[in-house]
Design an enzyme around this catalytic site. Structure first.
Site, PDB file in Angstrom:
ATOM      1  N   HIS A  64      43.388  43.646  39.059  1.00 44.97           N
ATOM      2  CA  HIS A  64      42.123  43.246  39.669  1.00 44.97           C
ATOM      3  C   HIS A  64      41.469  42.191  38.797  1.00 44.97           C
ATOM      4  O   HIS A  64      41.565  42.264  37.575  1.00 44.97           O
ATOM      5  CB  HIS A  64      41.186  44.456  39.820  1.00 44.97           C
ATOM      6  CG  HIS A  64      40.092  44.211  40.794  1.00 44.97           C
ATOM      7  ND1 HIS A  64      38.918  43.592  40.440  1.00 44.97           N
ATOM      8  CD2 HIS A  64      40.020  44.454  42.124  1.00 44.97           C
ATOM      9  CE1 HIS A  64      38.166  43.488  41.509  1.00 44.97           C
ATOM     10  NE2 HIS A  64      38.798  43.993  42.543  1.00 44.97           N
TER      11      HIS A  64
ATOM     12  N   ASP B  74      43.476  49.511  46.898  1.00 44.80           N
ATOM     13  CA  ASP B  74      44.467  49.430  47.971  1.00 44.80           C
ATOM     14  C   ASP B  74      45.718  50.240  47.709  1.00 44.80           C
ATOM     15  O   ASP B  74      46.557  50.387  48.597  1.00 44.80           O
ATOM     16  CB  ASP B  74      44.857  47.965  48.209  1.00 44.80           C
ATOM     17  CG  ASP B  74      43.731  47.206  48.863  1.00 44.80           C
ATOM     18  OD1 ASP B  74      43.067  47.787  49.727  1.00 44.80           O
ATOM     19  OD2 ASP B  74      43.505  46.040  48.499  1.00 44.80           O
TER      20      ASP B  74
HETATM   21  N1  CMC Z   1      52.052  42.731  39.314  1.00 46.58           N
HETATM   22  C1  CMC Z   1      52.600  42.072  38.257  1.00 46.58           C
HETATM   23  N2  CMC Z   1      51.914  41.237  37.457  1.00 46.58           N
HETATM   24  C2  CMC Z   1      50.613  41.051  37.718  1.00 46.58           C
HETATM   25  C3  CMC Z   1      49.967  41.700  38.792  1.00 46.58           C
HETATM   26  C4  CMC Z   1      50.745  42.562  39.597  1.00 46.58           C
HETATM   27  N3  CMC Z   1      50.173  43.216  40.647  1.00 46.58           N
HETATM   28  N4  CMC Z   1      48.662  41.336  38.838  1.00 46.58           N
HETATM   29  C5  CMC Z   1      48.491  40.488  37.818  1.00 46.58           C
HETATM   30  N5  CMC Z   1      49.650  40.310  37.141  1.00 46.58           N
HETATM   31  C6  CMC Z   1      49.852  39.487  35.938  1.00 46.58           C
HETATM   32  C7  CMC Z   1      49.922  38.018  36.302  1.00 46.58           C
HETATM   33  O1  CMC Z   1      51.259  37.597  36.520  1.00 46.58           O
HETATM   34  C8  CMC Z   1      49.298  37.360  35.101  1.00 46.58           C
HETATM   35  O2  CMC Z   1      50.258  37.298  34.079  1.00 46.58           O
HETATM   36  P1  CMC Z   1      50.212  36.060  32.998  1.00 46.58           P
HETATM   37  O3  CMC Z   1      48.908  36.206  32.280  1.00 46.58           O
HETATM   38  O4  CMC Z   1      51.406  36.324  32.131  1.00 46.58           O
HETATM   39  O5  CMC Z   1      50.314  34.810  33.805  1.00 46.58           O
HETATM   40  C9  CMC Z   1      48.222  38.362  34.663  1.00 46.58           C
HETATM   41  O6  CMC Z   1      48.682  39.644  35.141  1.00 46.58           O
HETATM   42  C10 CMC Z   1      46.836  38.086  35.229  1.00 46.58           C
HETATM   43  O7  CMC Z   1      46.962  37.983  36.633  1.00 46.58           O
HETATM   44  P2  CMC Z   1      46.201  36.915  37.531  1.00 46.58           P
HETATM   45  O8  CMC Z   1      46.945  36.722  38.802  1.00 46.58           O
HETATM   46  O9  CMC Z   1      45.905  35.705  36.699  1.00 46.58           O
HETATM   47  O10 CMC Z   1      44.855  37.690  37.769  1.00 46.58           O
HETATM   48  P3  CMC Z   1      43.804  37.404  38.902  1.00 46.58           P
HETATM   49  O11 CMC Z   1      42.540  37.977  38.431  1.00 46.58           O
HETATM   50  O12 CMC Z   1      43.816  35.949  39.267  1.00 46.58           O
HETATM   51  O13 CMC Z   1      44.371  38.204  40.169  1.00 46.58           O
HETATM   52  C11 CMC Z   1      44.875  39.971  41.668  1.00 46.58           C
HETATM   53  C12 CMC Z   1      43.963  39.480  40.530  1.00 46.58           C
HETATM   54  C13 CMC Z   1      44.272  41.234  42.271  1.00 46.58           C
HETATM   55  C14 CMC Z   1      44.946  38.930  42.775  1.00 46.58           C
HETATM   56  C15 CMC Z   1      46.287  40.260  41.090  1.00 46.58           C
HETATM   57  O14 CMC Z   1      46.216  41.291  40.130  1.00 46.58           O
HETATM   58  C16 CMC Z   1      47.295  40.629  42.180  1.00 46.58           C
HETATM   59  O15 CMC Z   1      47.900  39.741  42.776  1.00 46.58           O
HETATM   60  N6  CMC Z   1      47.485  41.969  42.472  1.00 46.58           N
HETATM   61  C17 CMC Z   1      48.341  42.384  43.545  1.00 46.58           C
HETATM   62  C18 CMC Z   1      47.607  42.261  44.875  1.00 46.58           C
HETATM   63  C19 CMC Z   1      46.543  43.323  45.053  1.00 46.58           C
HETATM   64  O16 CMC Z   1      46.754  44.504  44.825  1.00 46.58           O
HETATM   65  N7  CMC Z   1      45.340  42.895  45.540  1.00 46.58           N
HETATM   66  C20 CMC Z   1      44.226  43.779  45.833  1.00 46.58           C
HETATM   67  C21 CMC Z   1      43.071  43.563  44.921  1.00 46.58           C
HETATM   68  S1  CMC Z   1      41.847  44.875  45.050  1.00 46.58           S
HETATM   69  C22 CMC Z   1      41.206  44.778  46.643  1.00 46.58           C
HETATM   70  C23 CMC Z   1      40.632  43.468  47.042  1.00 46.58           C
HETATM   71  O17 CMC Z   1      40.098  42.724  46.221  1.00 46.58           O
HETATM   72  O18 CMC Z   1      40.682  43.179  48.205  1.00 46.58           O
END
Ligand code: CMC
Length: 437
Positions: A307, A365
């Site tokens: 998140h 989720d």
């Molecule tokens: N699985 C594997 N690696 C992950 C994941 C994951 N689910 N989420 C983040 N990472 C890694 C990512 O690759 C990155 O690594 P690095 O620093 O080495 O590049 C690091 O963790 C930070 O991730 P980010 O994508 O830069 O973080 P963000 O804040 O931009 O994204 C997120 C947050 C929720 C989009 C992301 O964690 C994600 O894609 N999660 C899976 C989708 C998900 O479950 N979404 C629902 C969110 S909660 C409900 C809502 O908001 O609607």
């Protein structure tokens, strides 16, 4: 009293003082509005990681300690003692209602659930296999063509009618979108039923037999609606605020929010979690998928994990996890292989160095889809139910934005890295030496 300031040095060596503002709680913010005027530079923050886009009194998240409050009340307390309609009132009006206020609000919501019959015909224009999110966003957008009395965004009365109308009608629209794909007749709402009961009946009832409402299903759905009702400046809420900031009508702003919510990184994740669990298939495959999620060359991510704000367990996920047990017992799915798989996956990820180091915990989720599935709700409707709940938050934010005396059209700037100015080339002088696109 001395005003706190943040001091910067401009590119030409001048000292600039930017005011620091303090919220009720949470980090201070530096007001950078005059930065461009005084220094000629913009800030650059893709994804708004360190940028506050507005001032808000609605919802607060402490991502470090895993705290979520609506108007100051912890979501755990609301989940235990309140219900969705009361929470909707709280989010919209800022205070918990008295019993008279609650009764009036609930009566108004239950009396606005029917759709204009013309709108029902609109549903027939979609393909039978349209994704319900596509249908819901289009139908909500089309409401501006049916309800002209709420187009004056500056009228307090119109804002109020819009708020009640959209919260009342969104379950009817959502259920109708499902009936379209199920090939079943549309079921009209009933005013004697509570919000969640009414939705379940519109979703599952068929004219051929009586529909029996299951109390545990109602309790679980109401809880999920509370937990999804708002989450401060998330992607879809910011979209609603941004679209609305141009003065667009509120139905268009909400339709924009629904579209933003659909993405798998946001509300679409609940559907993606279930697809992922099915793909993993068995506990023996978990390690393979965890490795894939860690591999930078692989686009696979563990859906339902991570998140932007929570760097600790999402408090909503903890509450949902407990409800999951209750629903699975009641629905006779305790031996659910999918739930066992989810529990095991959670344990493996929580103990994995990569997930620990990056603070990746299960989010809201991760478990919600298992509940929806146990209730018999089709996967394509998961994000629609999220949209139904979040409509309350979107409306509260839209209203806060539209009545903010400091409100202006949202208009970010950019770091331009395209070609410098150049002269037009006649077609015969052009050489195709670069990839198209
Ligand atoms: N699985 C594997 N690696 C992950 C994941 C994951 N689910 N989420 C983040 N990472 C890694 C990512 O690759 C990155 O690594 P690095 O620093 O080495 O590049 C690091 O963790 C930070 O991730 P980010 O994508 O830069 O973080 P963000 O804040 O931009 O994204 C997120 C947050 C929720 C989009 C992301 O964690 C994600 O894609 N999660 C899976 C989708 C998900 O479950 N979404 C629902 C969110 S909660 C409900 C809502 O908001 O609607």
């Amino acid at each position: 009293m001395t005003k706190e300031v943040f001091t910067l040095r401009s590119p030409d060596g001048q000292k600039i003082e930017l005011p620091i503002r303090k919220g009720t709680t949470g980090p201070d913010v530096i007001e950078i509005g005059k930065l461009f005027k005084e220094c000629g530079v913009f800030t650059y923050d893709p994804g708004f990681v360190s940028t506050g886009s507005c001032e808000s009194k609605i919802t607060y998240i402490d991502g470090k300690d895993g705290v979520l409050t609506y108007r100051g009340y912890r979501v755990e307390q609301l989940a235990k003692h309140s219900n969705f309609i009361e929470v909707a009132y709280l989010l919209l009006y800022g205070e918990l209602p008295t019993s008279d206020q609650l009764c009036q609000f609930e009566t108004s919501i239950t009396r606005h659930t029917m759709l204009n019959e013309g709108m029902l015909r609109f549903f027939n224009g979609f393909r039978y296999d349209a994704h319900p999110m596509a249908v819901v966003s289009a139908v909500v957008g089309s409401m501006s063509a049916y309800y002209h009395d709420t187009m004056d965004i500056n009228s307090v009365e119109a804002q109020e009618i819009f708020a009640h109308r959209i919260i009342a009608k969104i379950p009817t629209i959502a259920a109708a979108a499902h009936k379209l794909t199920a090939g079943q007749p549309f079921i009209y709402p009933r005013n004697d039923l509570k919000y969640a009961e009414n939705f379940l009946r519109m979703l599952f009832a068929v004219p051929a037999e009586e529909y029996e409402i299951d109390e545990v299903a109602v309790e679980a759905l109401d809880l999920l609606l509370i937990l999804h009702a708002d989450h401060e400046q998330n992607c879809s809420t910011s979209t609603v605020r941004m679209a609305g900031s141009s003065g667009a009508n509120p139905y268009s702003a909400i339709a924009a929010g629904i579209s933003a919510l659909w993405g798998p990184a946001h509300g679409g994740a609940n559907e993606a979690v279930l697809r992922m669990l099915k793909e993993i298939g068995s506990v023996s495959n978990i390690q393979k998928y965890v490795e894939k999620a860690k591999d930078k060359k692989d686009s696979f991510r563990l859906m339902g994990f991570g998140h932007r704000v929570y760097k600790n367990y999402d408090p909503r996920a903890e509450i949902i996890r407990k409800m999951c047990h209750k629903v699975l017992i009641k629905m006779g799915h305790l031996e659910s292989p999918l739930f066992d798989l989810a529990l095991e996956l959670e344990q493996v990820a929580l103990n994995d160095e990569y997930f620990i180091k990056k603070n990746l915990y299960p989010n809201v989720d991760f478990y919600s889809g298992i509940i929806y599935r146990a209730l018999g709700i089709p996967t394509s409707m998961f994000t629609v139910i999220f949209a139904m709940a979040r409509t309350v938050g979107w409306v509260a934010h839209w209203r806060e934005m539209i009545t903010d005396p400091n409100g202006r059209i949202s208009r970010p700037r950019q770091l331009y890295s395209g070609p410098r100015e150049r002269d037009y080339l006649n077609i015969e002088d052009r050489v195709r030496d670069h990839p198209v696109g």
